[in-house]
Scaffold this motif. Structure first.
Motif, PDB file in Angstrom:
ATOM      1  N   ASP A 306       0.849  -1.208   0.000  1.00 28.41           N
ATOM      2  CA  ASP A 306       0.000   0.000   0.000  1.00 28.41           C
ATOM      3  C   ASP A 306       0.871   1.240   0.000  1.00 28.41           C
ATOM      4  O   ASP A 306       2.099   1.157   0.033  1.00 28.41           O
ATOM      5  CB  ASP A 306      -0.981  -0.011   1.179  1.00 28.41           C
ATOM      6  N   SER A 307       0.217   2.404  -0.028  1.00 29.48           N
ATOM      7  CA  SER A 307       0.915   3.683  -0.204  1.00 29.48           C
ATOM      8  C   SER A 307       1.738   4.098   1.011  1.00 29.48           C
ATOM      9  O   SER A 307       2.460   5.106   0.950  1.00 29.48           O
ATOM     10  CB  SER A 307      -0.082   4.792  -0.563  1.00 29.48           C
ATOM     11  N   GLN A 349       5.269   4.540  -2.100  1.00 29.18           N
ATOM     12  CA  GLN A 349       4.822   4.831  -3.459  1.00 29.18           C
ATOM     13  C   GLN A 349       3.355   5.265  -3.461  1.00 29.18           C
ATOM     14  O   GLN A 349       2.555   4.853  -2.615  1.00 29.18           O
ATOM     15  CB  GLN A 349       4.969   3.580  -4.321  1.00 29.18           C
ATOM     16  N   LYS A 350       3.021   6.118  -4.403  1.00 28.93           N
ATOM     17  CA  LYS A 350       1.647   6.609  -4.515  1.00 28.93           C
ATOM     18  C   LYS A 350       0.708   5.484  -4.932  1.00 28.93           C
ATOM     19  O   LYS A 350       1.114   4.541  -5.593  1.00 28.93           O
ATOM     20  CB  LYS A 350       1.562   7.728  -5.553  1.00 28.93           C
ATOM     21  N   LYS A 351      -0.540   5.651  -4.501  1.00 28.08           N
ATOM     22  CA  LYS A 351      -1.578   4.729  -4.935  1.00 28.08           C
ATOM     23  C   LYS A 351      -1.623   4.706  -6.462  1.00 28.08           C
ATOM     24  O   LYS A 351      -1.540   5.751  -7.110  1.00 28.08           O
ATOM     25  CB  LYS A 351      -2.932   5.160  -4.370  1.00 28.08           C
ATOM     26  N   LYS A 376      -4.237   2.114  -1.813  1.00 28.25           N
ATOM     27  CA  LYS A 376      -4.272   3.180  -0.804  1.00 28.25           C
ATOM     28  C   LYS A 376      -4.212   2.554   0.574  1.00 28.25           C
ATOM     29  O   LYS A 376      -4.818   1.514   0.838  1.00 28.25           O
ATOM     30  CB  LYS A 376      -5.537   4.019  -0.971  1.00 28.25           C
TER      31      LYS A 376
END
Length: 377
Positions: A306-307, A349-351, A376
């Motif tokens: 996840d993010s 890391q971004k969604k 997310k």
């Protein structure tokens, strides 16, 4: 050979040769041959592993047991058992030809007589020359030499073996033609003493032994997909492929010297040894090859990412190097443990970011890509 090594042959009857004193160049022109033969000949004990002892024993037995018939000899220069010396044969260019299958019987008359013989060695190997006499009047001296007493290194004297009544000399020889001069050693003494009669005979017999092992085979690349080992070895030799002490396969090389041995697939890193054995039983030194790993690791698995996560975990081939990327950017790498578990540190890391994970083994084979889209937190 000298007095201390007198050799004799048991004869059932006397052999008569069609030789007269006028037919032989029995004079001081042969003194060079005497001198060279004395210099060429040296006493040297034969090492046990120089040649198969069976070949020497067979030659000794031939010299001991042959019997000769005066009647046969007077009718023909050959018999079923032996060949007879033919004059003129007192120089290299007039040498009689020796046979590997029959001994040759000769005389050393008159004073200063020297007899020359030649023998062809078919391939590199051991040349055996045996000699014996029928009389104490002959102190037989002989040796294998190159033509005109040259010493090119093609003929190496390995030593002699004496039995009760015989002498066998052994030489390591390159393929080619060689000569065997024969003299009565008492002609080389400080005084000349000739007590030989037509009834005093000698015998010369030869043998060839292939004691040269084949060259080391060559092995083509073997990988962990292959079901055969190929390469080159001595033509018609028996090629054996081993893993440790386990024989995987034995095959015969072709007349062109190639071989192909069917085997089960072997694990990467397995060491194979290949030898070649010729028809005489000589075995080459072993050529070795390590099985190459050409099989890529399986596609890694990826646990949820996840993010907020600062690592990517999952499973891959044990010991492989696992690399995580976002597009063309490498985020991190780590080595999977012995159970195949990996954990690669990354920045959060971004969604929606797509991660790709690959595993590379020690041989450099890279797995197909596993992908995961960051969720997310």
């Amino acid at each position: 050979m000298g007095k201390k090594a007198f050799v004799s042959i048991a004869l059932t009857s006397l052999l008569v040769f069609p030789v007269s004193y006028q037919q032989v160049y029995a004079n001081e022109s042969n003194s060079e041959a005497f001198k060279n033969l004395v210099e060429q000949r040296e006493e040297k004990s034969l090492k046990k592993d120089a040649v198969d002892s069976t070949a020497i024993e067979k030659l000794e037995e031939t010299l001991k047991t042959k019997r000769f018939s005066k009647a046969n000899a007077s009718r023909s220069s050959t018999s079923n058992d032996y060949l007879v010396e033919k004059e003129f044969n007192d120089d290299f260019d007039y040498a009689n030809t020796l046979s590997y299958s029959k001994p040759t019987i000769g005389q050393l008359l008159p004073l200063f007589d020297v007899d020359f013989y030649k023998i062809k060695v078919p391939q590199d190997g051991a040349l055996l020359v045996g000699g014996a006499t029928s009389s104490e009047s002959i102190y037989l001296m002989f040796a294998a030499v190159e033509k005109d007493w040259k010493k090119s290194g093609k003929l190496e004297y390995l030593g002699s073996e004496f039995d009760v009544n015989t002498e066998v000399q052994v030489y390591q020889a390159k393929a080619g033609t060689y000569y065997v001069p024969v003299i009565d050693e008492d002609m080389t003494w400080d005084y000349y003493y000739d007590d030989n009669t037509p009834e005093d005979l000698y015998s010369i017999v030869t043998a060839f032994v292939d004691n040269v092992k084949p060259g080391k085979p060559t092995i083509n690349k073997v990988d962990n997909n292959d079901v055969k080992v190929t390469g080159k070895a001595e033509a018609n030799s028996t090629v054996t492929v081993k893993r440790g002490t386990t024989v995987l396969k034995s095959v015969k090389a072709t007349s062109a010297g190639t071989f192909s041995a069917a085997i089960a697939v072997q694990k990467a890193g397995t060491k194979l040894a290949v030898t070649a054995k010729d028809s005489a039983g000589n075995i080459s030194s072993a050529a070795t090859a390590t099985v190459i790993d050409v099989i890529a690791p399986i596609k890694p698995t990826i646990n949820k990412v996840d993010s907020n996560d600062l690592k990517v975990t999952g499973k891959a081939e044990a010991g492989s190097t696992v690399t995580v990327k976002a597009g063309s950017t490498t985020l991190g790498s780590a080595v999977a443990d012995t159970k195949g578990v990996y954990s690669v540190k990354i920045k959060a890391q971004k969604k929606g970011t797509t991660l790709t994970v690959t595993a590379k083994d020690k041989a450099g084979n890279v797995s197909s890509k596993a992908t995961y889209v960051v969720v997310k937190h």
